[in-house]
Scaffold this motif. Structure first.
Motif, mmCIF file in Angstrom:
data_model
loop_
_atom_site.group_PDB
_atom_site.id
_atom_site.type_symbol
_atom_site.label_atom_id
_atom_site.label_comp_id
_atom_site.label_asym_id
_atom_site.label_seq_id
_atom_site.Cartn_x
_atom_site.Cartn_y
_atom_site.Cartn_z
ATOM 1 N N MET A 167 -33.938 12.953 -2.628
ATOM 2 C CA MET A 167 -35.217 13.832 -2.321
ATOM 3 C C MET A 167 -34.979 15.027 -3.111
ATOM 4 O O MET A 167 -36.234 15.448 -3.596
ATOM 5 C CB MET A 167 -34.945 14.079 -0.888
ATOM 6 C CG MET A 167 -35.146 12.914 0.224
ATOM 7 S SD MET A 167 -36.483 11.869 -0.385
ATOM 8 C CE MET A 167 -38.157 12.791 -0.149
ATOM 9 N N LEU A 168 -33.861 15.645 -3.357
ATOM 10 C CA LEU A 168 -33.853 17.017 -4.197
ATOM 11 C C LEU A 168 -34.249 16.151 -5.803
ATOM 12 O O LEU A 168 -34.886 17.281 -6.560
ATOM 13 C CB LEU A 168 -32.566 17.463 -4.365
ATOM 14 C CG LEU A 168 -31.821 18.050 -3.007
ATOM 15 C CD1 LEU A 168 -30.395 18.570 -3.199
ATOM 16 C CD2 LEU A 168 -32.879 19.394 -2.738
ATOM 17 N N LEU A 169 -34.002 15.172 -6.142
ATOM 18 C CA LEU A 169 -34.208 14.811 -7.420
ATOM 19 C C LEU A 169 -35.892 14.558 -7.548
ATOM 20 O O LEU A 169 -36.429 14.812 -8.555
ATOM 21 C CB LEU A 169 -33.401 13.682 -7.992
ATOM 22 C CG LEU A 169 -31.772 13.779 -8.048
ATOM 23 C CD1 LEU A 169 -31.192 12.625 -8.307
ATOM 24 C CD2 LEU A 169 -31.859 14.663 -9.370
ATOM 25 N N LYS A 170 -36.322 13.868 -6.357
ATOM 26 C CA LYS A 170 -37.703 13.603 -6.422
ATOM 27 C C LYS A 170 -38.529 14.873 -6.488
ATOM 28 O O LYS A 170 -39.422 15.014 -7.279
ATOM 29 C CB LYS A 170 -38.131 12.890 -5.190
ATOM 30 C CG LYS A 170 -39.593 12.458 -5.056
ATOM 31 C CD LYS A 170 -39.876 11.683 -3.771
ATOM 32 C CE LYS A 170 -41.147 11.272 -3.658
ATOM 33 N NZ LYS A 170 -42.074 12.495 -3.380
ATOM 34 N N ALA A 171 -38.236 15.944 -5.858
ATOM 35 C CA ALA A 171 -38.629 17.120 -5.792
ATOM 36 C C ALA A 171 -39.073 17.733 -7.140
ATOM 37 O O ALA A 171 -39.912 18.292 -7.895
ATOM 38 C CB ALA A 171 -37.955 18.308 -4.961
ATOM 39 N N GLY A 172 -37.823 17.651 -7.952
ATOM 40 C CA GLY A 172 -38.019 18.187 -9.315
ATOM 41 C C GLY A 172 -38.631 17.098 -10.348
ATOM 42 O O GLY A 172 -39.340 17.697 -11.216
ATOM 43 N N LEU A 173 -38.059 15.765 -10.455
ATOM 44 C CA LEU A 173 -38.574 14.923 -11.404
ATOM 45 C C LEU A 173 -39.971 14.022 -11.236
ATOM 46 O O LEU A 173 -40.630 13.870 -12.239
ATOM 47 C CB LEU A 173 -37.548 13.865 -11.540
ATOM 48 C CG LEU A 173 -36.152 14.271 -11.997
ATOM 49 C CD1 LEU A 173 -35.116 13.129 -11.831
ATOM 50 C CD2 LEU A 173 -36.366 14.695 -13.403
ATOM 51 N N VAL A 174 -40.245 14.215 -9.638
ATOM 52 C CA VAL A 174 -41.468 13.825 -9.533
ATOM 53 C C VAL A 174 -42.589 14.602 -9.222
ATOM 54 O O VAL A 174 -43.792 14.674 -9.936
ATOM 55 C CB VAL A 174 -41.592 12.685 -8.362
ATOM 56 C CG1 VAL A 174 -42.812 11.971 -8.181
ATOM 57 C CG2 VAL A 174 -40.630 11.423 -8.752
ATOM 58 N N ASP A 175 -42.321 15.572 -8.245
ATOM 59 C CA ASP A 175 -43.186 16.540 -7.956
ATOM 60 C C ASP A 175 -43.130 17.867 -8.818
ATOM 61 O O ASP A 175 -44.434 18.658 -8.704
ATOM 62 C CB ASP A 175 -42.958 16.860 -6.276
ATOM 63 C CG ASP A 175 -42.701 15.971 -5.444
ATOM 64 O OD1 ASP A 175 -43.421 14.970 -5.695
ATOM 65 O OD2 ASP A 175 -41.868 16.029 -4.295
ATOM 66 N N GLY A 176 -42.194 17.892 -9.858
ATOM 67 C CA GLY A 176 -42.169 19.168 -10.659
ATOM 68 C C GLY A 176 -41.910 20.377 -10.196
ATOM 69 O O GLY A 176 -42.302 21.533 -10.420
ATOM 70 N N ASP A 177 -41.234 20.578 -8.867
ATOM 71 C CA ASP A 177 -40.977 21.622 -8.145
ATOM 72 C C ASP A 177 -39.476 22.175 -8.286
ATOM 73 O O ASP A 177 -38.903 21.692 -7.603
ATOM 74 C CB ASP A 177 -41.367 21.505 -6.889
ATOM 75 C CG ASP A 177 -41.132 22.760 -5.711
ATOM 76 O OD1 ASP A 177 -40.976 23.851 -6.278
ATOM 77 O OD2 ASP A 177 -41.509 22.760 -4.558
ATOM 78 N N THR A 178 -39.070 22.991 -9.350
ATOM 79 C CA THR A 178 -38.045 23.319 -9.588
ATOM 80 C C THR A 178 -37.386 24.434 -8.301
ATOM 81 O O THR A 178 -36.373 24.542 -8.562
ATOM 82 C CB THR A 178 -37.873 23.789 -11.054
ATOM 83 O OG1 THR A 178 -38.564 24.868 -11.133
ATOM 84 C CG2 THR A 178 -37.951 22.751 -11.777
ATOM 85 N N SER A 179 -38.328 24.841 -7.550
ATOM 86 C CA SER A 179 -37.873 25.782 -6.711
ATOM 87 C C SER A 179 -37.242 25.124 -5.543
ATOM 88 O O SER A 179 -36.819 25.749 -4.561
ATOM 89 C CB SER A 179 -39.187 26.466 -6.153
ATOM 90 O OG SER A 179 -40.053 25.811 -5.470
ATOM 91 N N ALA A 180 -37.408 23.757 -5.391
ATOM 92 C CA ALA A 180 -37.174 23.031 -4.296
ATOM 93 C C ALA A 180 -36.408 21.468 -4.687
ATOM 94 O O ALA A 180 -36.036 20.906 -3.705
ATOM 95 C CB ALA A 180 -38.220 22.800 -3.134
ATOM 96 N N GLY A 181 -36.005 21.580 -6.061
ATOM 97 C CA GLY A 181 -35.575 20.328 -6.601
ATOM 98 C C GLY A 181 -34.563 20.539 -7.453
ATOM 99 O O GLY A 181 -34.497 21.616 -8.364
#
Length: 357
Positions: free
Chosen positions: A302-316
């Motif tokens: 889920m941490l990787l999804k937040a960054g790599l899919v959702d584009g949210d580096t503040s939570a991933g």
């Protein structure tokens, strides 16, 4: 139009691809679009099934086969509770190559091989390569410490010769590769090809959000960090404020956050509670992780999804190889493979050494 074959190795002979290059199975990144583009370029792409439900995996396999008639593979978690069911999809749809994170069970190796499927597990130590050779796998992909995601401490330049000297099966090298010089060097070390993750993530065919790609391109050679705070295992990630904060998080706070994200992963993956618990038990048995590490492990997707899919580096998080500091463009897979193969061929021809005596 894909690049004509210039370099033939046991990897190209074994898998039927034109070039000795593998696009590794990156969770949330290696989907049908990237894999089919890689295959069309003449390299071997792997679907990353660990972050897909089994139904999503089946749809992804069908999507790749609709886009290309070239060889490709599916990478699976060997410790997943439904690994055998996922493997049966390869037989059903005629996928020619099976990849595994960690060592698959011997019975599964034998079943896949009896169905004519090439088996290439990913490993990080000589002893694992020796065990898998005894079980009959066709080749192994090794990742040195420079690689992204879960990684070890031994540099690729030392891991390649140590594994090549220990086994008789083909060895593919990963961790720190991004160009033709790396391919030529890997072949000189005795490998039969290279695997690249970060380099394929940073292509125009990758579905990673553009702003995240720019974040990667801005990193230098010190732009990654290896941390155990994500799931208790060494994990190479791009340096971000979130990851720096993760490093400072206390044990209790980290476990609470991990539990919340783990439950979200269960929901996204479509697992029942029984399947979720069975999957965790299988992972613990295969990896020997502690209960605390197990609680953190389900947190990672889920941490990787937040960054790599959702584009949210503040939570991933953003998994990344150290080589990110040497990458400065976003070619297509076809342009990338063409560049790597041609440069490697030039390097091999121009080695320039003269034997005397």
């Amino acid at each position: 139009m894909s690049t004509p074959q210039m370099i033939r190795t046991p990897l190209t002979e074994l898998t039927g691809v034109a070039h000795p290059i593998i696009q590794t199975g990156m969770g949330w990144v290696s989907g049908a679009s990237l894999v089919s583009a890689t295959a069309e370029a003449g390299a071997l792409g792997f679907l990353a099934s660990a972050t897909m439900t089994i139904d999503e995996l089946e749809r992804a396999i069908v999507a790749v086969k609709e886009r290309t008639d070239k060889p490709f593979g599916v990478n699976m978690r060997a410790d997943a509770g439904d690994a055998e069911a996922r493997a049966r999809l390869l037989t059903k749809y005629g996928v020619p190559v099976a990849g595994f994170a960690l060592a698959p069970k011997q019975a599964l190796v034998e079943q896949l091989k009896s169905d004519g499927i090439v088996v290439i597990p990913s490993i990080g130590a000589v002893r694992h390569a020796e065990k898998l050779q005894a079980w009959g796998v066709d080749a192994v992909l090794i990742q040195g410490g420079e690689g992204g995601g879960h990684t070890g401490a031994v540099p690729t330049s030392m891991l390649i010769p140590s594994v090549v000297s220990a086994v008789d099966i083909p060895v593919i090298a990963a961790g720190g590769f991004y160009d033709g010089r790396g391919l030529a060097a890997a072949l000189a070390y005795g490998a039969v090809g290279i695997g690249m993750g970060t380099r394929f993530l940073l292509t125009s065919d990758s579905r990673v959000p553009e702003e995240i790609k720019r974040r990667y391109l801005a990193a230098d050679l010190n732009g990654t960090v290896v941390t155990t705070k994500a799931d208790g295992m060494p994990h190479r990630l791009l340096r971000t404020d979130f990851v720096e904060g993760l490093e400072r998080t206390t044990g209790i706070g980290r476990l609470v956050d991990s539990a919340k994200r783990g439950l979200e992963y269960r929901r996204v993956s479509g697992m029942s509670w029984i399947e979720y618990l069975r999957d965790g038990i299988a992972m613990k048995k295969a990896t020997g992780r502690s209960l605390a590490q197990m609680a953190q492990a389900a947190n990672t997707p889920m941490l990787l999804k937040a960054g790599l899919v959702d584009g949210d580096t503040s939570a991933g998080m953003l998994a990344s190889g150290q080589v990110v500091g040497l990458i400065d463009d976003l070619p297509s897979c076809e342009e990338l493979v063409d560049r790597v193969v041609r440069e490697a061929a030039e390097r091999i021809r121009a080695a320039g050494a003269t034997l005397v005596g």
